[in-house]
Design an enzyme around this catalytic site. Structure first.
Site, PDB file in Angstrom:
ATOM      1  NE  ARG A  80      -4.112   1.814   0.964  1.00 29.35           N
ATOM      2  CZ  ARG A  80      -5.138   2.121   0.184  1.00 29.35           C
ATOM      3  NH1 ARG A  80      -5.181   1.678  -1.068  1.00 29.35           N
ATOM      4  NH2 ARG A  80      -6.134   2.832   0.655  1.00 29.35           N
ATOM      5  CB  THR A  94      -9.292  -1.044  -7.563  1.00 31.13           C
ATOM      6  OG1 THR A  94      -9.188   0.127  -6.796  1.00 31.13           O
ATOM      7  CG2 THR A  94      -8.787  -2.255  -6.861  1.00 31.13           C
ATOM      8  CB  THR A 118      -6.037   0.547  -6.679  1.00 29.76           C
ATOM      9  OG1 THR A 118      -6.962   1.506  -7.167  1.00 29.76           O
ATOM     10  CG2 THR A 118      -5.546   1.005  -5.309  1.00 29.76           C
ATOM     11  CG  ASN A 164      -8.507   6.099  -4.663  1.00 29.47           C
ATOM     12  OD1 ASN A 164      -9.338   5.200  -4.498  1.00 29.47           O
ATOM     13  ND2 ASN A 164      -8.631   7.277  -4.116  1.00 29.47           N
ATOM     14  CG  ASP A 205      -8.560   5.166  -0.286  1.00 30.15           C
ATOM     15  OD1 ASP A 205      -9.607   5.688  -0.717  1.00 30.15           O
ATOM     16  OD2 ASP A 205      -8.063   4.137  -0.784  1.00 30.15           O
ATOM     17  CB  SER A 251     -12.423  -1.369   0.767  1.00 28.44           C
ATOM     18  OG  SER A 251     -12.856  -0.313   1.584  1.00 28.44           O
ATOM     19  N   GLY A 272     -13.677  -1.602  -6.734  1.00 33.11           N
ATOM     20  CA  GLY A 272     -14.984  -1.063  -6.346  1.00 33.11           C
ATOM     21  C   GLY A 272     -14.989  -0.292  -5.040  1.00 33.11           C
ATOM     22  N   GLY A 273     -13.814   0.101  -4.544  1.00 33.54           N
ATOM     23  CA  GLY A 273     -13.771   0.890  -3.309  1.00 33.54           C
ATOM     24  C   GLY A 273     -14.473   0.163  -2.177  1.00 33.54           C
TER      25      GLY A 273
HETATM   26  O1  DON Z   1      -8.007   1.004  -1.356  1.00 33.91           O
HETATM   27  C1  DON Z   1      -9.182   1.229  -1.563  1.00 33.91           C
HETATM   28  O2  DON Z   1     -10.071   0.767  -0.887  1.00 33.91           O
HETATM   29  C2  DON Z   1      -9.575   2.106  -2.743  1.00 33.91           C
HETATM   30  N1  DON Z   1      -8.503   3.013  -3.049  1.00 33.91           N
HETATM   31  C3  DON Z   1      -9.895   1.215  -3.890  1.00 33.91           C
HETATM   32  C4  DON Z   1     -10.341   1.986  -5.100  1.00 33.91           C
HETATM   33  C5  DON Z   1     -11.115   1.181  -6.053  1.00 33.91           C
HETATM   34  O3  DON Z   1     -11.440   0.048  -5.831  1.00 33.91           O
HETATM   35  C6  DON Z   1     -11.513   1.875  -7.298  1.00 33.91           C
HETATM   36  N2  DON Z   1     -12.133   0.959  -8.209  1.00 33.91           N
HETATM   37  N3  DON Z   1     -13.232   1.014  -8.548  1.00 33.91           N
END
Ligand code: DON
Length: 585
Positions: free
Chosen positions: A118, A395, A413, A415, A437, A467, A487-488
């Site tokens: 990360r 992501t 990702t 983001n 985030d 996430s 998908g955040g």
């Molecule tokens: O780490 C995370 O939870 C977010 N930055 C993920 C972003 C994400 O999944 C975007 N895709 N749709």
């Protein structure tokens, strides 16, 4: 314990050639195609192969993964090569300038290994860096500027995985990405459209424009050769010098210079200090299967196991897939898990996350104690729980499994799609906006509507809460399923539904992926759902007190699964031209 659903002639077209009974079925189904209609005739099916499987969101990258397996690489070599290749072929999420998480389960090992790569906040970051003079969050600063960028972790993470588990030389796993960047590839229609659609966002950054549009500023058309020479040069430096090829020397100097020019915080000192970390995996069990997923700074593994613990006492299979009682219960479980997320989850190097408490079955039993099976719990009447009491004892995801049974589940990702939209001049590298985030201010939601507080406040060298939920499901010590999603905030619930669809509802992975999904995250207090949910089910949920909101797509799962005589793969059709490709004799 029952076994997971096996391939059969109805669901796996590759098996038809092996099975006379199914040839009959094929002929019959061809006869009925007109009557059934095109939609059903095109029902996507899982891919079957005997010697390994790669499922990713991008077809060229899946092919790279397969080529590496065929060249004698293991699942980790393949995953590392796919990771580097997607930085070239899938720039909206594949990256060198972002970060992610990789779960590796080597055949015969007692547990999976979790690699945390990360991004980190730069040394000069402060808890109030995104607040304006009035104390409000400045979203431009947190999402679209050089200040939005966390110190990238991808290169460190992929190289750590390769050093620890890979079999092929480093140059071999970087070679396909270098070739794709240097020689170019035919611009896919989806990428051409996606880049053109964001022209306005990119226009602010000449270095970005120079990489993704032609010298005269016009867009590449589908099928035209798309080359990325700066990116190829970076990849070559990584092939030659490894970690140092990115985190020091020319690449680091170029990134730091771009930061200096535009008010960003990342320096060569930040880059030189970055290391990926191996962390203890989050482990739980569900109906006889071992569930392994990512620990903090992802919230994914903790809440996946917490939700599965809460669901265990209920006869989900008897209640049926996407029926009102099932959805109601799952939503109440999601609501409680995400309430806890807002308070308890953050970077474990900075915040004491009560992991053991949150994933304890006794805590789950207490949380389900106030679920009314007939009535929604309004989120404003529900606060984060107190798990500490149990402390005693755009992501993209890809999944790979090789012939030996080694499995990799990787989510990484920038983001947002293309992160900040900024390419560091001279590198071809899109820079992430992962700093968004963090919780920029308590009670102020991030881009995914997620709330947070002190646990996820910004601090120098801290990792923002994620996430992302790369997951491996095992049975009797061997990986049977690797899955994950973008998908955040919706990632954790998408993975949860995949696991329930396969284990409780006995679906094959194509059906399990295609089934309409839903999501609840405590706040906002509504169920987001995809098209296809039964009208009577929606009415029954409203009668229980839920508010429903239809959304386009929740997550995008890329899954591989071990079955009796080989492997299945399936790439979600929701977002991209992903593809599962198998290895056969
Ligand atoms: O780490 C995370 O939870 C977010 N930055 C993920 C972003 C994400 O999944 C975007 N895709 N749709």
């Amino acid at each position: 314990m029952k076994s997971l659903p096996q391939p059969d002639c109805r669901t796996h077209s590759d098996l038809w050639k092996r099975c006379g009974r199914c040839l009959h079925a094929l002929l019959l189904s061809m006869f009925f195609v007109g009557a059934i209609g095109a939609a059903q005739a095109q029902q996507p099916q899982a891919v079957f192969a005997t010697k390994g499987m790669v499922a990713s969101a991008e077809a060229l990258a899946s092919q790279v993964g397969v080529d590496i397996l065929k060249a004698g690489g293991n699942a980790v070599d393949s995953a590392v090569a796919v990771g580097f290749a997607m930085a070239v072929t899938f720039p909206r999420a594949g990256n060198l300038g972002g970060g992610g998480f990789m779960l590796v389960r080597m055949a015969g090992a007692a547990a999976s290994v979790a690699i945390d790569y990360r991004e980190k906040a730069p040394l000069a970051a402060t808890s109030t860096m995104f607040l304006d003079a009035a104390g409000a969050v400045d979203k431009d600063l947190s999402r679209f500027r050089h200040t939005s960028v966390g110190v990238p972790g991808t290169v460190a993470g992929l190289l750590l995985a390769h050093r620890r588990f890979g079999r092929l030389p480093r140059a071999a796993v970087l070679a396909p990405a270098i070739a794709l960047a240097e020689n170019g590839f035919a611009m896919p229609a989806a990428l051409a459209e996606s880049l053109q659609g964001r022209r306005q966002r990119f226009a602010r950054w000449p270095a970005t424009m120079a990489v993704i549009f032609k010298a005269d500023g016009t867009a590449y058309r589908a099928g035209e050769l798309f080359r990325q020479p700066d990116l190829a040069a970076v990849l070559k430096r990584i092939a030659a010098a490894g970690h140092a090829g990115f985190y020091s020397g020319t690449t680091a100097a170029l990134i730091a210079a771009d930061m200096r020019r535009h008010g960003g915080l990342i320096t060569q000192v930040d880059l030189a200090a970055y290391q990926a970390v191996i962390r203890p995996v989050i482990s739980g069990s569900y109906r006889g299967y071992q569930i392994e997923a990512m620990p903090p700074p992802s919230s994914g593994g903790v809440h996946l196991v917490q939700m599965l613990n809460m669901l265990t006492p209920f006869p989900i299979a008897d209640w049926g897939h996407n029926q009102a009682p099932t959805i109601h219960l799952m939503v109440e479980v999601m609501r409680r898990a995400y309430a806890d997320r807002s308070q308890h989850l953050g970077d474990p190097d900075f915040w004491s996350v009560p992991v053991a408490g949150l994933t304890d079955r006794r805590y789950a039993a207490r949380l389900i104690g106030n679920i009314d099976l007939q009535k929604a719990t309004p989120s404003d009447s529900l606060q984060p729980g107190r798990p500490q009491a149990y402390e005693s004892p755009e992501t993209t995801h890809y999944s790979i499994i090789d012939a030996a049974g080694n499995a990799v589940s990787n989510t990484y990702t920038l983001n947002f799609r293309y992160g900040t939209g900024i390419v560091a001049a001279g590198t071809g590298i899109f820079l992430n906006n992962e700093m968004d985030d963090f919780s920029a201010k308590p009670g102020s939601p991030n881009a995914y509507g997620l709330l947070g507080g002190a646990a996820n406040a910004i601090a120098a060298e801290k990792r923002p809460l994620s996430s992302m939920t790369p997951t491996i499901v095992s049975r009797d010590g061997a990986a049977v399923l690797a899955t994950g999603s973008p998908g955040g905030s919706r990632i954790i619930t998408s993975v949860l539904q995949m696991i329930l669809n396969v284990i409780d509802h006995r679906m094959d992975i194509a059906t399990a992926t295609g089934a309409p999904r839903f999501h609840h995250q405590w706040w906002p207090d509504h169920i987001r759902y995809e098209a296809g949910l039964d009208e009577a089910v929606k009415t029954a949920l409203r009668q229980r007190g839920h508010t429903l909101k239809k959304v386009k797509a929740l997550g995008s799962l890329h899954t591989v699964m071990r079955v009796k005589h080989g492997f299945l793969g399936f790439s979600d059709r929701r977002r991209s031209r992903g593809q599962a490709i198998g290895v056969d004799d």
